[in-house]
Structure formats: C-alpha cells, structure tokens
Design an enzyme around this catalytic site. Structure first.
Site, short mmCIF file in Angstrom:
data_model
loop_
_atom_site.label_atom_id
_atom_site.label_comp_id
_atom_site.label_asym_id
_atom_site.label_seq_id
_atom_site.Cartn_x
_atom_site.Cartn_y
_atom_site.Cartn_z
N GLY A 152 0.80 -1.38 -0.02
CA GLY A 152 -0.13 -0.04 0.13
C GLY A 152 0.92 1.22 0.09
CB CYS A 153 0.19 4.77 -0.98
SG CYS A 153 -1.63 5.01 -0.47
CE1 TYR A 154 -1.21 8.40 4.14
CE2 TYR A 154 -3.31 7.09 3.97
CZ TYR A 154 -2.86 8.08 4.15
OH TYR A 154 -3.48 9.28 3.90
CB THR A 156 5.20 2.35 0.09
OG1 THR A 156 4.70 1.30 -0.29
CG2 THR A 156 6.58 2.70 -0.55
CB ALA A 157 5.21 6.82 3.09
#
Length: 350
Positions: A152-154, A156-157
């Site tokens: 997911g995007c969150y 990954t960060a």
C-alpha cells in the site's frame, strides 16, 4: 529478450491510469490487454486521451476474463478492489501467469488478520505463495515469485522511513506515532462527495484516526520483521488538498543517547545501495513536489535531544512509488530485468 505482454485488470481507476502511463514508455513490457466492465469495447486512448499515439493506446478494453488474459499475457496487474483480486488472481496463478496484485488481498500473512480489517478471504491457501513487493527489502524473493502482493501507499512511506531505525534497534517498538498525509488520488477515482473538489480544496482533515485505518496491520507486520519483535504503531492519516503525494511525519523514542550525526550516518549507510531511497542531508526536509511522479522515497531524520525523540519524515508519490510504479518494479524483477527498467523518472515539477 522479446517484448513481455502485460494485462491490466481494472484500467479505469487512478492506479490503472498510472500503470497505463508507465507501461506506454517501458522498453521491455507492453500493455496488450486491459479490462473494464464499464468501458468494454472502447479503445484505451478513447478512455485516456493523453495516451494517444503512444504504445498500447490502441488496446481495446474487454470484460475481465482469466482464460483470455492467461492466453495473451505474461504478467497481469490487478488494479481492482479488495476481495475481487483474490479470485481472479488465484485463477491466473493456476494458469501459469505471473501476477502483481495492487489490492490488499495477499499482503497480510495472517488470513484472520485480513478478515478482521477487510472481508472474508476465499483464497487463503494462496497467501503463503505471495511475496510482499517492497523491492528494497525482498528483491531476491520477488525475483522467484509468481504472485506479488504490491504494498500500500501509506505502508511504503512508513516502512521505508522506519526500517533502518528498527533494524538497528535505535527506537522503541511500543512508542511510534505515524502522522501521514495523502493527496486525494489515494481515495480512488469513484465519485463520492467527500472527494469532490469543493470538499477538498482549501481544507485539510484527518480520517480513520485512532487505530481504524486498514493499512495499520500491514505496517505493523513489516516493521515487526525489521525489529525482530512485535511492533505496535499509532497510525493516523490525513487528506491533503493536492492530487498526489504522501508525507509521513513519524515520531519515535530513542532507546539510547544518539546524536544527529550518529543517526544521519546510520541512515545514509543503511540505504547507500538503494537508489530510490534518498536520505536527505542534515537540515533538509522532504517535500511531495520533489518526488511527484517518481519512484523516489525522500527521508530525513531529526534528533530532538530535548525529548529524546527521533522524528523521521518520509515523502513518496502515492500513485507511482506507492502503487503502479512499484508494481512495474516488481514485474521487472520477476522477469530478470533490472529493477529500475522504465522507471527512472525525474520529478514532475513544478
């Protein structure tokens, strides 16, 4: 090497749109099949005029059919909702096609945890066959896999931001707060009032705070691997009035007395062989515009000596690094290509 044939299930969402953009300029992978129930029968460039004249733009969209995709594709990207991907993903896997799933259906290694946060899992036996697709951490496993659970995007960060600190044991595992903000494309392309321009512009709001967001167990799962013990985080997302980008400000508690220079050196050494992870010089902080449309994750570390905290800031582009670009990086590894093939984009500034 012959051009690899790619299929895309769910082309009309933002992640499908971004995948179409990336594959249009990829030197080794060509989009040869794309599906959309609502736009079946149309050419891809009729749905996305920005692709006109580019490779893959003449693909005619069809209804999703696993047998057809298995015949015509070497790899299939699944950009469909949670719960849908597990079914067609399993069918494609059984047909011998390599699959990169952008949903959460195979990300969580414990099916019971998945069901607690999402919905019933009907293909539990495939979870163990999937590899979590974060290239900096699992490149060798990804290269051998046939089913990739694209992060997911969150997560990954958050994972990239925290991984070096937890791997080296310099922060506590029970006192981590992730304060993350995302552009509106992270909410998807569906028409809902809360995502309308007039609802988002000139405003800034939290949502699903207090341990309610579904990315929480995914973040904890991977951070626990880094730490070698169970990690609990307080993950609190916010919606920014921008189209794309994620900025995470992560508050941790140091386990010992470390200086700014100590942590800076640790992070720079840990990520020195990861070209997409840019540890910023001391005193510099990430900005979403500096990673827009790229695979970069910009990280800064700040030691607050007064409180004994390490504050980590991390920025990515949610659509490219946080979804579609990462999916292509995984496909590159699965077919023995250099991970950066077709993905070395400069940021889209201004």
């Amino acid at each position: 090497m012959a051009m690899l044939r790619a299929g895309l299930v769910g082309v009309t969402g933002y992640t499908g749109m971004e995948l179409s953009r990336i594959l249009a300029s990829h030197p080794s992978i060509r989009l040869t099949a794309a599906t959309s129930r609502q736009d079946a029968g149309k050419r891809l460039d009729a749905v996305y005029p920005f692709l006109q004249g580019l490779p893959g733009a003449d693909v005619t969209l069809t209804e999703p059919e696993a047998a057809m995709l298995a015949r015509e594709c070497d790899v299939v990207f699944l950009a469909v909702p949670h719960g849908v991907a597990m079914e067609i993903g399993a069918e494609l896997y059984d047909a011998g096609v390599k699959v990169v799933d952008l949903s959460a259906d195979f990300r969580l290694r414990d099916a019971d945890v998945y069901e607690a946060w999402y919905k019933p899992h009907t293909r539990r036996e495939y979870i163990a066959r999937a590899v979590y697709g974060l290239p900096e951490l699992y490149a060798d496993d990804i290269a051998r896999a046939r089913l990739i659970a694209n992060p997911g995007c969150y997560p990954t960060a958050s994972i990239l931001g925290l991984y070096a600190a937890l791997k080296n044991g310099i922060v506590r595992t029970d006192d981590i707060i992730i304060d993350a903000k995302s552009g509106t494309t992270g909410a998807g392309r569906k028409a809902v009032v809360s995502s309308l321009y007039c609802e988002v512009a000139d405003s800034f709001r939290p949502y699903n705070i207090g341990g309610k967001h579904r990315h929480t167990p995914e973040i904890e799962q991977e951070l626990s691997v880094a730490a070698g013990e169970s990690v609990t985080v307080s993950f609190n997302p916010h919606l920014l009035p921008i189209s794309r980008g994620i900025l995470a400000t992560i508050y941790t508690k140091l386990t010992g007395s470390l200086s700014q220079a100590d942590v800076q050196a640790l992070y720079e050494d840990f990520w020195k062989d990861a070209p997409w992870v840019r540890v910023l010089p001391a005193g510099k902080l990430p900005e979403t515009r500096n990673v827009r449309g790229t695979m970069f994750c910009d990280i800064a570390v700040t030691v607050d000596q007064r409180t004994g905290r390490l504050i980590i800031t991390s920025a990515i582009d949610n659509l490219c690094r946080g979804a579609s670009g990462q999916a292509v990086a995984n496909a590159n590894l699965m077919f023995g290509l250099p991970v950066e093939t077709g993905l070395n984009f400069a940021p889209l500034v201004p």
